[in-house]
Design an enzyme around this catalytic site. Structure first.
Site, PDB file in Angstrom:
ATOM      1  N   GLY A  73       0.793  -1.217   0.000  1.00 39.08           N
ATOM      2  CA  GLY A  73       0.000   0.000   0.000  1.00 39.08           C
ATOM      3  C   GLY A  73       0.832   1.276   0.000  1.00 39.08           C
ATOM      4  O   GLY A  73       0.281   2.373   0.025  1.00 39.08           O
ATOM      5  N   ASP A  93       9.360 -12.944   3.068  1.00 41.04           N
ATOM      6  CA  ASP A  93       8.614 -11.677   2.978  1.00 41.04           C
ATOM      7  C   ASP A  93       7.485 -11.833   1.952  1.00 41.04           C
ATOM      8  O   ASP A  93       7.046 -10.859   1.348  1.00 41.04           O
ATOM      9  CB  ASP A  93       9.538 -10.517   2.598  1.00 41.04           C
ATOM     10  CG  ASP A  93       9.083  -9.174   3.151  1.00 41.04           C
ATOM     11  OD1 ASP A  93       8.145  -9.147   3.968  1.00 41.04           O
ATOM     12  OD2 ASP A  93       9.664  -8.142   2.756  1.00 41.04           O
TER      13      ASP A  93
END
Ligand code: FWO
Ligand code: ZN
Length: 393
Positions: free
Chosen positions: A71, A289
């Site tokens: 985001g 990740d």
């Protein structure tokens, strides 16, 4: 349910030779030669021929954004959640989910729901409480309560330091969190790990160093991640590992590209350097990740573009450790099996031994290509194809 894998080269992760491995229900029952199971026909026995293949523990990914993250470039750059096969098709049978930069539209209720969903679908999941932010956004209102009362919560993270997106915690704020996590872990028999997101700033590991030097908190409370994101940071992390800490490399599916835009340290070379510097082979983990964003910022902190992590980087890094860095397979494998199991206190994970969970991967001897994945005794991937899929896959 009984499965016998025959005649595979077994890495426990220590090399144990060609062996048979028997799985009974969701647990490994035996490792040996010419194993037989006599159940008077009451139970069907599945045989898997492991000839020409390598059998390793199911991968433990200690840092994955299972419900998505990102985001940093606005709402359209939020990243998607992991499906079951995003994990199993890359050998991951245990995952620790975390929240990153966005601790507002992503919260602990949603993270826990996602973790429970993946567990129902067949793999093992845990979570860290919190996100980048300080004060920590918990579910119960307290870090200690989250760790002590919510089964899946094994620590806090990924708390961001040395990063322009960090809450810029003071030393006092930082050490308070770490001590709460430590005591919460102690009181509930969990690891109580603080997973620290390390950013690109010149303050490097400063807050962690101060904590271990100026307080009673031991090195083992921390699992700093992204240690290989730049050269200066990595040097500080080597020192941390030499003094007994464990550091977490972030795998990279596309390092050839990243090497052209920053001085990220290639994982295999980083592990090679760590061992050359005298750190123990227990001192590192590798995580993906996965589903997290990989945003690029210029020196003024302005957003330039974004990529996304993938769990597929884990086995890719293991292949590079062996083929490019010349490390023994059993040493490289520690980073995704025995080492995360130990630091995260997952006592039934990360080894091929009787009594451990039936989490296993079969790889081709040549090329280390993933063929079979078994999670808690159930075959999830066969001949490189997903035989168990998530509900909406
Ligand atoms: C790293 C996760 C970063 C998210 O620095 O920390 O952003 O919230 O999804 N990713 N921000 C990636 C580097 C190690 C390359 C995250 C991300
Ligand atoms: Zn991070």
């Amino acid at each position: 349910m009984v499965t016998i894998i025959r005649n595979a080269a077994v890495y426990q992760p220590e090399y144990a030779g060609k062996k048979d491995v028997m799985i009974l229900g969701d647990k490994i029952a035996a490792v040996g030669e010419n194993l037989t199971a006599e159940f008077n026909g009451a139970v069907s026995v599945t045989e898997i021929d492991g000839t020409g293949q390598i059998l390793i523990p199911g991968l433990i990914d200690s840092h994955e954004h299972i419900m998505g993250g990102g985001g940093e470039g606005g709402f359209s750059t939020r990243t998607p959640e992991a499906s079951l096969t995003d994990l199993t098709m890359n050998g991951v049978t245990t995952v620790v989910g975390c929240i990153g930069t966005d601790g507002i539209t992503r919260d602990m209720a949603a993270l826990l729901a996602k973790a429970h969903g993946l567990e129902e679908e067949g793999i093992t999941t845990y979570v860290y409480t919190g996100s980048y932010q300080v004060p920590v956004h918990t579910l119960t209102g307290s870090v200690m309560k989250d760790i002590m009362l919510l089964d899946k919560v094994i620590g806090a993270g990924e708390i961001a330091i040395s990063d322009h997106r960090s809450s810029q915690p003071s030393f006092e704020e930082f050490t308070r969190i770490v001590s709460d996590v430590r005591v919460g872990g102690m009181l509930s028999g969990k690891a109580g790990i603080v997973n620290i997101h390390l950013g690109d700033s010149s303050r490097l590991m400063d807050l962690i160093w101060r904590t271990v030097k100026e307080t009673e908190i031991p090195y083992s409370q921390f699992l700093p991640t992204h240690v290989n994101r730049n050269e200066a940071l990595f040097q500080s992390c080597i020192e941390f590992a030499k003094e007994g800490g464990v550091i977490d490399f972030t795998g990279n599916e596309d390092i050839d590209y990243w090497e052209t835009i920053c001085d990220e340290v290639r994982v295999c070379r980083g592990i090679g350097r760590l061992l050359e510097a005298g750190a123990s082979e227990n001192s590192f983990t590798i995580s993906s990740d996965g589903q997290g964003s990989l945003p690029v910022f210029n020196s003024k902190g302005e957003y330039q573009g974004i990529g996304m992590g993938k769990a597929s980087c884990l086995l890719k890094e293991i292949r590079e450790c062996v083929n490019r860095e010349g490390l023994p397979l059993e040493t490289a494998l520690r980073g995704i099996t025995a080492n995360p199991a130990r630091i995260l206190k997952l006592s039934k994970k990360g080894h091929i031994l009787p009594g451990y969970d039936g989490d296993l991967c079969l790889l081709t001897e040549k090329g280390l290509e993933l063929k079979t994945v078994i999670a808690k005794g159930r075959v999830m991937v066969q001949d490189g194809k997903a035989v168990v899929k998530g509900t909406f896959e």
